[in-house]
Design a protein around this motif. Structure first.
Motif, short mmCIF file in Angstrom:
data_model
loop_
_atom_site.label_atom_id
_atom_site.label_comp_id
_atom_site.label_asym_id
_atom_site.label_seq_id
_atom_site.Cartn_x
_atom_site.Cartn_y
_atom_site.Cartn_z
N THR A 1 -3.03 4.35 -9.69
CA THR A 1 -4.38 4.44 -9.15
C THR A 1 -5.11 3.12 -9.35
OG1 THR A 1 -4.47 6.81 -9.59
CG2 THR A 1 -6.56 5.70 -9.28
N ASN B 1 -8.05 9.33 -3.62
CA ASN B 1 -8.41 10.71 -3.95
C ASN B 1 -7.75 11.73 -3.04
OD1 ASN B 1 -10.09 10.11 -6.16
ND2 ASN B 1 -11.80 9.67 -4.80
N GLY C 1 -7.13 -3.36 -3.47
CA GLY C 1 -8.05 -3.12 -2.36
C GLY C 1 -7.98 -1.74 -1.73
N GLU C 2 -7.18 -0.85 -2.28
CA GLU C 2 -7.10 0.50 -1.73
C GLU C 2 -8.43 1.21 -1.96
OE1 GLU C 2 -6.02 2.81 0.57
OE2 GLU C 2 -4.08 2.03 -0.04
N THR C 3 -8.84 2.04 -1.00
CA THR C 3 -10.12 2.73 -1.12
C THR C 3 -10.02 3.96 -2.00
OG1 THR C 3 -9.81 4.21 0.79
CG2 THR C 3 -10.71 2.00 1.24
N SER C 4 -11.14 4.31 -2.62
CA SER C 4 -11.17 5.50 -3.47
C SER C 4 -10.93 6.76 -2.63
CB SER C 4 -12.48 5.60 -4.24
OG SER C 4 -13.57 5.65 -3.35
N VAL C 5 -11.38 6.76 -1.39
CA VAL C 5 -11.17 7.93 -0.53
C VAL C 5 -9.68 8.19 -0.35
CG1 VAL C 5 -11.45 8.83 1.83
CG2 VAL C 5 -13.37 7.73 0.67
N ARG C 6 -8.93 7.16 0.01
CA ARG C 6 -7.49 7.35 0.22
C ARG C 6 -6.79 7.74 -1.09
NH1 ARG C 6 -4.32 4.92 4.34
NH2 ARG C 6 -3.29 3.58 2.81
N ALA D 1 -6.19 0.36 -6.50
CA ALA D 1 -7.61 -0.01 -6.37
C ALA D 1 -7.78 -1.51 -6.52
CB ALA D 1 -8.44 0.74 -7.41
N ALA E 1 0.84 -1.21 0.00
CA ALA E 1 0.00 0.00 0.00
C ALA E 1 0.87 1.25 0.00
CB ALA E 1 -0.94 0.00 1.20
N VAL F 1 -6.76 10.05 6.76
CA VAL F 1 -6.90 8.64 6.41
C VAL F 1 -5.58 7.89 6.25
CG1 VAL F 1 -9.15 9.00 5.33
CG2 VAL F 1 -7.06 9.17 3.94
#
Length: 157
Positions: A58, A72, A65-70, A62, A35, A82
């Motif tokens: 990006t 962005n 498993g990385e979140t879109s919030v992090r 993703a 990550a 975050v």
């Protein structure tokens, strides 16, 4: 947008990129958390304006498993809540290592000490090599205006 050079159709580029991609594989296999690697690669690419690398990292993050919030919030990580302290230290080292010419001094002792508090020597080595690697590939892509948008996760791995 068309690329200025077709790296995949050029013998000199092919020979060179084979070694560069091998270095990238070594970094990917290092003990630096995956990550953290993707966040750092994304941030360095954002700073350098490398669209194809922003696209790649990006999507790879993703897919892992990385979140879109992090994802962005990487561009504004200082104000975001975050990220872990270790990730923040890695992002700061990445920024100072990328902005060497702008910072007129490189990575400060304070930023190095912060990173060293969270990562062991092998992880620090991987982090430094990753920042250098990303700056290299960003320049290869930006200079030749490699287009973004078509990358598929795992395409180069």
């Amino acid at each position: 947008m068309d690329a200025r050079l077709n790296y995949f159709g050029n013998p000199t580029a092919g020979k060179t990129l084979k070694h560069i991609m091998s270095a990238g594989k070594t970094i990917k296999e290092s003990p630096l958390p995956a990550a953290t690697q993707e966040l750092v690669a994304l941030r360095v690419s954002q700073i350098n304006g490398c669209a194809v690398c922003v696209d790649m990292h990006t999507k790879e993050a993703a897919a892992a498993g990385e979140t879109s919030v992090r994802l962005n919030l990487v561009a504004v990580w200082r104000e975001a809540t975050v990220f872990t302290e270790a990730e923040r230290a890695a992002l700061e080292l990445a920024e100072q290592g990328t902005r060497i010419a702008d910072a007129a001094g490189g990575v400060t002792d304070e930023v190095w000490a912060s990173a060293a508090k969270h990562y062991d020597e092998e992880q620090l080595t991987a982090l430094v090599v990753l920042v250098s690697f990303m700056n290299t590939v960003n320049r290869l892509n930006v200079i030749t205006q490699q287009p973004a948008g078509d990358y598929e996760p795992g395409q180069f791995h």
